[in-house]
Design an enzyme around this catalytic site. Structure first.
Site, PDB file in Angstrom:
ATOM      1  N   HIS A 281       0.854   6.848  -5.921  1.00 17.29           N
ATOM      2  CA  HIS A 281       1.411   5.853  -5.000  1.00 17.29           C
ATOM      3  C   HIS A 281       2.443   4.977  -5.703  1.00 17.29           C
ATOM      4  CE1 HIS A 281       1.313   3.103  -1.503  1.00 17.29           C
ATOM      5  NE2 HIS A 281       1.527   2.172  -2.429  1.00 17.29           N
ATOM      6  N   GLU A 282       2.068   4.448  -6.864  1.00 15.45           N
ATOM      7  CA  GLU A 282       2.992   3.576  -7.587  1.00 15.45           C
ATOM      8  C   GLU A 282       4.175   4.361  -8.142  1.00 15.45           C
ATOM      9  OE1 GLU A 282       2.759   0.438  -7.312  1.00 15.45           O
ATOM     10  OE2 GLU A 282       0.846   0.637  -6.275  1.00 15.45           O
TER      11      GLU A 282
ATOM     12  N   HIS B 104       6.975   4.402  -5.592  1.00 13.46           N
ATOM     13  CA  HIS B 104       7.834   3.212  -5.652  1.00 13.46           C
ATOM     14  C   HIS B 104       8.771   3.275  -6.859  1.00 13.46           C
ATOM     15  CE1 HIS B 104       5.641   1.308  -2.442  1.00 13.46           C
ATOM     16  NE2 HIS B 104       4.515   1.244  -3.125  1.00 13.46           N
TER      17      HIS B 104
END
Length: 361
Positions: A17-18, A21
């Site tokens: 998920h990170e 980004h």
């Protein structure tokens, strides 16, 4: 080992998920100052090319840091590579990339399993118990993951989703009523009784059910069938997840008790991993989709909340005041940490009760 496997999956999903980004920012040339897994004090910290990578003490998620948020940063405020100075579409992509990464991971995992292991053979009659919530009606009745329910109240359950729907509907319409189930475990047949709990007028048993698959697999006839099966499985998991979060909004009192914290999530993963690689793949896809849907909600500190602020900025023509943004971020952090701690306490309390009851048998 199953618990460690479930925890490893959760950690991987947070990293993915990170990383979404992070990659969305760096590939657009946007400055990034940090990549952290967890919150709080750093346990391990490394710096490379101006980016600080860290594993922190509170494993409640993670974050990507930008120089925009650092008051001590020496980068000029008008630097075009700062996130806040980029056009709204580019900033929106950075915000949405975490959700997109989790959805893409679920698709890749489901596709990989179907391609390497094969498509499941046609389901057998009955319903398979995948996971059981400790202390729930299914647990009290003696159901465990891997059990197959062949009939309910003397009526045989059909194969496929029709059998699952029939069992779910009967359970929902039978709160506080004793139901007779024919269970198959290790080729042994047994009739047991189960009494669904009454939650706002609907029966609940605290178990995850799915089609009764024998475990046999077959090779996809062609790439089209492989893609169609993957998209179908992905769509079903996504629809179920969205419906679950929708229930929290439309009928909070009836569904709030079904919300699980980190302890229960790890426990569910451990139960699914007992079924082998296929169970762990299902857990990874399910939790990855859950993370995506959760982060898409327009709540403070979540990606959806950041997207909402960006939408307000697009309408106003200027950013939301920094003081308001800070207040929203701080309140969101306290809300999420507080809710997580409450769920952990509730989960561990329920586990302790169950362990005491098991010790008395």
């Amino acid at each position: 080992m199953n618990v460690f496997a479930a925890m490893a999956v959760l950690a991987l999903l947070i990293v993915i998920h990170e990383a979404g980004h992070f990659l969305a920012a760096t590939l657009q040339g946007i400055r990034v100052s940090g990549f952290s897994i967890g919150f709080g004090p750093a346990l391990i910290k490394r710096q490379r090319r101006g980016v600080t990578y860290a594993i922190r003490a509170l494993p409640l998620g993670g974050f990507v840091a930008f120089p925009d948020d650092d008051e001590d940063s020496t980068i000029p405020a008008d630097d075009p590579d700062l996130l806040r100075n980029r056009p709204i579409p580019q900033r929106a992509l950075v915000i949405a990339a975490g959700v997109l990464a989790n959805l893409l991971l679920a698709l890749v995992v489901l596709f990989g399993q179907a391609a390497l292991v094969g498509l499941p053979a046609e389901p057998d009659p009955g319903v398979l118990v995948v996971a059981v919530q400790p202390g729930g009606a299914a647990d009290r009745a003696g159901l465990t993951p891997g059990d197959r329910v062949l009939s309910l109240e003397g009526d045989p359950l059909s194969a496929g989703q029709e059998g699952v729907r029939s069992m779910v509907q009967t359970i929902k319409s039978s709160p506080d009523q004793t139901l007779r189930l024919q269970r198959q475990r290790d080729q042994q047949l047994e009739v047991i009784n189960m009494t669904p709990l009454n939650q706002q007028g609907q029966g609940r048993i605290g178990a995850q059910l799915q089609m009764n698959l024998s475990g046999d697999s077959r090779t996809a006839a062609n790439p089209g069938e492989l893609i169609s099966y993957t998209l179908g499985e992905f769509q079903n998991l996504l629809k179920q997840t969205v419906a679950g979060y929708g229930g929290l909004i439309t009928n909070f009192r009836a569904t709030a008790s079904q919300v699980s914290g980190p302890v229960k999530i790890v426990e569910m993963g451990a139960q699914l991993s007992e079924q082998g690689g296929s169970g762990l793949v299902l857990f990874m896809a399910l939790i990855s989709i859950n993370l995506a849907v959760l982060n898409a909600l327009p709540l403070p500190l979540l990606d959806g909340g950041q997207m909402l602020l960006l939408g307000i900025e697009a309408i106003r023509g200027r950013p939301v005041p920094e003081r308001l943004q800070l207040a929203v971020a701080q309140s969101g952090f306290l809300l999420i940490v507080g809710l997580t701690l409450v769920l952990i306490v509730r989960d561990t309390s329920q586990l302790s009760v169950v362990q005491q009851l098991m010790g008395q048998r």
